[in-house]
Design an enzyme around this catalytic site. Structure first.
Site, PDB file in Angstrom:
ATOM      1  N   HIS A  11      30.320  26.885 -16.489  1.00  0.00           N
ATOM      2  CA  HIS A  11      31.500  27.190 -17.296  1.00  0.00           C
ATOM      3  C   HIS A  11      32.483  27.981 -16.456  1.00  0.00           C
ATOM      4  O   HIS A  11      32.106  28.867 -15.704  1.00  0.00           O
ATOM      5  CB  HIS A  11      31.083  28.012 -18.519  1.00  0.00           C
ATOM      6  CG  HIS A  11      32.161  28.159 -19.540  1.00  0.00           C
ATOM      7  ND1 HIS A  11      32.240  27.357 -20.662  1.00  0.00           N
ATOM      8  CD2 HIS A  11      33.214  29.010 -19.606  1.00  0.00           C
ATOM      9  CE1 HIS A  11      33.299  27.715 -21.375  1.00  0.00           C
ATOM     10  NE2 HIS A  11      33.906  28.716 -20.760  1.00  0.00           N
ATOM     11  N   ARG A  32      23.147  34.872 -17.848  1.00  0.00           N
ATOM     12  CA  ARG A  32      23.044  33.670 -17.024  1.00  0.00           C
ATOM     13  C   ARG A  32      23.296  33.945 -15.544  1.00  0.00           C
ATOM     14  O   ARG A  32      22.631  33.383 -14.681  1.00  0.00           O
ATOM     15  CB  ARG A  32      24.065  32.646 -17.514  1.00  0.00           C
ATOM     16  CG  ARG A  32      23.744  32.172 -18.896  1.00  0.00           C
ATOM     17  CD  ARG A  32      24.840  31.338 -19.481  1.00  0.00           C
ATOM     18  NE  ARG A  32      24.347  30.777 -20.737  1.00  0.00           N
ATOM     19  CZ  ARG A  32      25.038  29.969 -21.507  1.00  0.00           C
ATOM     20  NH1 ARG A  32      26.259  29.615 -21.164  1.00  0.00           N
ATOM     21  NH2 ARG A  32      24.524  29.502 -22.604  1.00  0.00           N
ATOM     22  N   GLY A  73      24.350  22.089 -26.042  1.00  0.00           N
ATOM     23  CA  GLY A  73      23.350  22.241 -27.099  1.00  0.00           C
ATOM     24  C   GLY A  73      24.014  22.433 -28.446  1.00  0.00           C
ATOM     25  O   GLY A  73      23.412  22.204 -29.481  1.00  0.00           O
ATOM     26  N   ASN A 131      32.792  18.014 -22.309  1.00  0.00           N
ATOM     27  CA  ASN A 131      31.604  18.867 -22.238  1.00  0.00           C
ATOM     28  C   ASN A 131      31.046  19.162 -23.613  1.00  0.00           C
ATOM     29  O   ASN A 131      29.863  19.445 -23.762  1.00  0.00           O
ATOM     30  CB  ASN A 131      31.951  20.206 -21.581  1.00  0.00           C
ATOM     31  CG  ASN A 131      31.966  20.112 -20.076  1.00  0.00           C
ATOM     32  OD1 ASN A 131      31.498  19.135 -19.505  1.00  0.00           O
ATOM     33  ND2 ASN A 131      32.498  21.125 -19.442  1.00  0.00           N
TER      34      ASN A 131
HETATM   35  P1  ADP Z   1      36.708  22.019 -24.681  1.00  0.00           P
HETATM   36  O1  ADP Z   1      35.311  22.484 -24.853  1.00  0.00           O
HETATM   37  O2  ADP Z   1      37.639  23.087 -24.258  1.00  0.00           O
HETATM   38  O3  ADP Z   1      37.184  21.213 -25.842  1.00  0.00           O
HETATM   39  P2  ADP Z   1      35.752  19.711 -23.185  1.00  0.00           P
HETATM   40  O4  ADP Z   1      35.223  19.774 -21.820  1.00  0.00           O
HETATM   41  O5  ADP Z   1      34.782  19.512 -24.288  1.00  0.00           O
HETATM   42  O6  ADP Z   1      36.639  21.038 -23.421  1.00  0.00           O
HETATM   43  O7  ADP Z   1      36.820  18.546 -23.323  1.00  0.00           O
HETATM   44  C1  ADP Z   1      37.913  18.408 -22.466  1.00  0.00           C
HETATM   45  C2  ADP Z   1      38.312  16.947 -22.447  1.00  0.00           C
HETATM   46  O8  ADP Z   1      39.576  16.785 -21.812  1.00  0.00           O
HETATM   47  C3  ADP Z   1      37.332  16.051 -21.690  1.00  0.00           C
HETATM   48  O9  ADP Z   1      36.928  14.981 -22.505  1.00  0.00           O
HETATM   49  C4  ADP Z   1      38.145  15.582 -20.473  1.00  0.00           C
HETATM   50  O10 ADP Z   1      37.758  14.300 -20.012  1.00  0.00           O
HETATM   51  C5  ADP Z   1      39.567  15.606 -21.003  1.00  0.00           C
HETATM   52  N1  ADP Z   1      40.586  15.696 -19.966  1.00  0.00           N
HETATM   53  C6  ADP Z   1      40.570  16.478 -18.852  1.00  0.00           C
HETATM   54  N2  ADP Z   1      41.679  16.295 -18.106  1.00  0.00           N
HETATM   55  C7  ADP Z   1      42.439  15.364 -18.751  1.00  0.00           C
HETATM   56  C8  ADP Z   1      43.714  14.729 -18.483  1.00  0.00           C
HETATM   57  N3  ADP Z   1      44.414  15.012 -17.395  1.00  0.00           N
HETATM   58  N4  ADP Z   1      44.171  13.815 -19.370  1.00  0.00           N
HETATM   59  C9  ADP Z   1      43.455  13.510 -20.485  1.00  0.00           C
HETATM   60  N5  ADP Z   1      42.265  14.058 -20.780  1.00  0.00           N
HETATM   61  C10 ADP Z   1      41.751  14.978 -19.939  1.00  0.00           C
END
Ligand code: ADP
Length: 455
Positions: free
Chosen positions: A393, A283, A47, A42
């Site tokens: 979120h 929001r 943004g 995410n």
């Molecule tokens: P944050 O903002 O907390 O860093 P994000 O949504 O930006 O969270 O990133 C979380 C990442 O973790 C994503 O790229 C998602 O694809 C990855 N992810 C979620 N579950 C798993 C999993 N089981 N194994 C490996 N990666 C994962």
């Protein structure tokens, strides 16, 4: 196969990348595993604004702010359900984290512009170049390359491995149907993000948020980290606090960045041509208000006075092209023409805009007390888009202490397991304020990396 590292980071969003780089700098051998083919989660599609009290842009713009006011705004914005100690820590560490992003990661922040999201008493949001998370994820990737931190994509963590004392010593993962075991000498950092894209999981906590809602989230955001940690008796907190984002694309659910003109004075009206909520409200309040309107949709309207300052059409050209092609956004020389395109009540809309222009002149919004002050909408071209809320979120998640160590249901530390980012449920309370996620994930990602590397 088995691989050995000091620190294994699960997830390559902003939290995971901050943790991995910090751990590496502390002398640890680090790997990041990421289930999707691409890096960034995410964090890539936000943004990217980051709230930092007392930041350098505020100083040069003469804006007074303090750690205290930021803490108050954040706690109040989350209905006092956020953990005060963790919010305080986030506020205190925000500036060092931002300086680290600027000076070490080389994130390019605008030097003369700040963002003010709903719920913040002053402008305090640093803006990355082009107003997207792509700026930081690309800089983070350049840094992981430079530091030779491997990122194993298409690799899904499936379970945590514990020794006989309950210490987390590794991660079971899967790549193309093959099992891989990652052993972690010093610690595992859970940075898998929230669960906004997991309909079954979110309806378990909030039945209303079923498949009728889209999501702004990347596909991988399924709550995996919470489920894996719960198997180790980790405690979750605040899971029913799930935030919808009010202004999203009506077909895909994707967040509308072009409609960030709202933060510069664009108004939000219904099919009847009338405003129905303060545009800078929280929001959740705006989302609920939109769902109460005809067709559960809203229309965002602005003109060239606002565009000149906000520059959202200029910056988000691709979004405009896509929405325009789909009949979801138009640019026109008159407001009447826009009303006709969308079947919005033309006369009512013209009367509404007339009132807004008077409020802009007098400096007082007589309808909804707009906290940023309304701006005139008089000069062509005008812009209008249709929008609806979608799941954005998940505020709830794992409970951690100030060292980001994951706690179990008895309140004890689960040895070897750290968590940061949206997977945790500590700072945002019932409602995350805009621009606070980046602060949260960077601050706690850095702490997690440092702590995991040290043990
Ligand atoms: P944050 O903002 O907390 O860093 P994000 O949504 O930006 O969270 O990133 C979380 C990442 O973790 C994503 O790229 C998602 O694809 C990855 N992810 C979620 N579950 C798993 C999993 N089981 N194994 C490996 N990666 C994962």
């Amino acid at each position: 196969t088995e691989q050995n590292f000091d620190v294994v980071v699960i997830g390559s969003g902003g939290a995971g990348l901050s943790a991995a780089i910090t751990a590496k700098n502390a002398g640890a051998d680090v790997v990041i595993i990421e289930k999707m083919p691409t890096v960034g989660g995410n964090s890539l599609i936000t943004g990217g604004q980051m709230n930092v009290p007392g930041n350098w842009v505020q100083k040069s713009m003469g804006i007074e702010d303090s750690i205290d006011i930021f803490v108050k705004d954040t706690l109040k914005g989350g209905d006092y359900l956020g953990d005060p100690e963790m919010v305080q820590l986030m506020a205190q560490q925000a500036l060092p984290a931002a300086e680290w992003l600027r000076d070490y990661i080389k994130v390019d922040f605008y030097q003369d512009q700040l963002f003010q999201f709903g719920g913040h008493s002053v402008k305090r949001g640093l803006i990355p170049r082009n107003h997207t998370g792509a700026e930081w994820i690309s800089k983070f990737m350049a840094k992981t390359d430079e530091l030779e931190i491997p990122i194993h994509t298409r690799t899904t963590a499936t379970a945590l491995i514990q020794d006989q004392n309950g210490r987390v010593i590794g991660v079971e993962a899967e790549k193309n149907g093959q099992k891989i075991t990652y052993m972690a000498d010093r610690g595992v950092v859970m940075a898998t993000g929230g669960f906004g894209a997991n309909v079954a999981m979110r309806t378990k906590y909030v039945p209303e948020l079923d498949e009728r809602y889209g999501t702004t989230n990347a596909r991988g955001i399924m709550g995996d980290g919470i489920v894996m940690a719960e198997k180790l008796n980790a405690k979750t907190h605040n899971m029913e606090s799930i935030q919808t984002y009010p202004i999203c694309h009506t077909d895909t659910g994707v967040i509308s960045l072009i409609a960030d003109s709202r933060f510069f004075g664009a108004i939000v009206v219904n099919k009847e041509g009338k405003r129905f909520v303060e545009e800078l409200e929280r929001r959740d309040v705006i989302s609920r208000a939109i769902l109460a309107q005809t067709n559960q949709q809203a229309y965002v309207l602005w003109g060239s006075e606002i565009e000149q300052i906000a520059e959202t059409v200029k910056v988000h050209k691709d979004e405009f092209a896509e929405l325009n092609r789909k009949g979801m956004m138009y640019k026109a020389d008159s407001i009447e023409e826009l009303a006709d395109k969308f079947g919005v009540d033309k006369n009512a809309l013209m009367a509404q805009v007339e009132r807004v222009n008077q409020f802009a002149k007098s400096g007082k919004d007589g309808e909804f007390n707009h906290r940023g002050g309304l701006k005139p909408i008089m000069k062509a071209p005008f812009y209008m888009l249709v929008a609806k809320p979608s799941v954005h979120h998940t505020m709830g998640g794992l409970m951690t202490d100030t060292k980001t160590r994951v706690l179990n249901t008895e309140g004890q530390v689960i040895d070897g397991l750290y968590a940061a980012g949206e997977v945790t449920g500590m700072t945002h309370g019932s409602n995350r304020l805009g621009g606070n996620a980046i602060t949260d994930i960077t601050v706690f990602g850095r702490i997690a990396g440092k702590e995991a590397a040290a043990h």
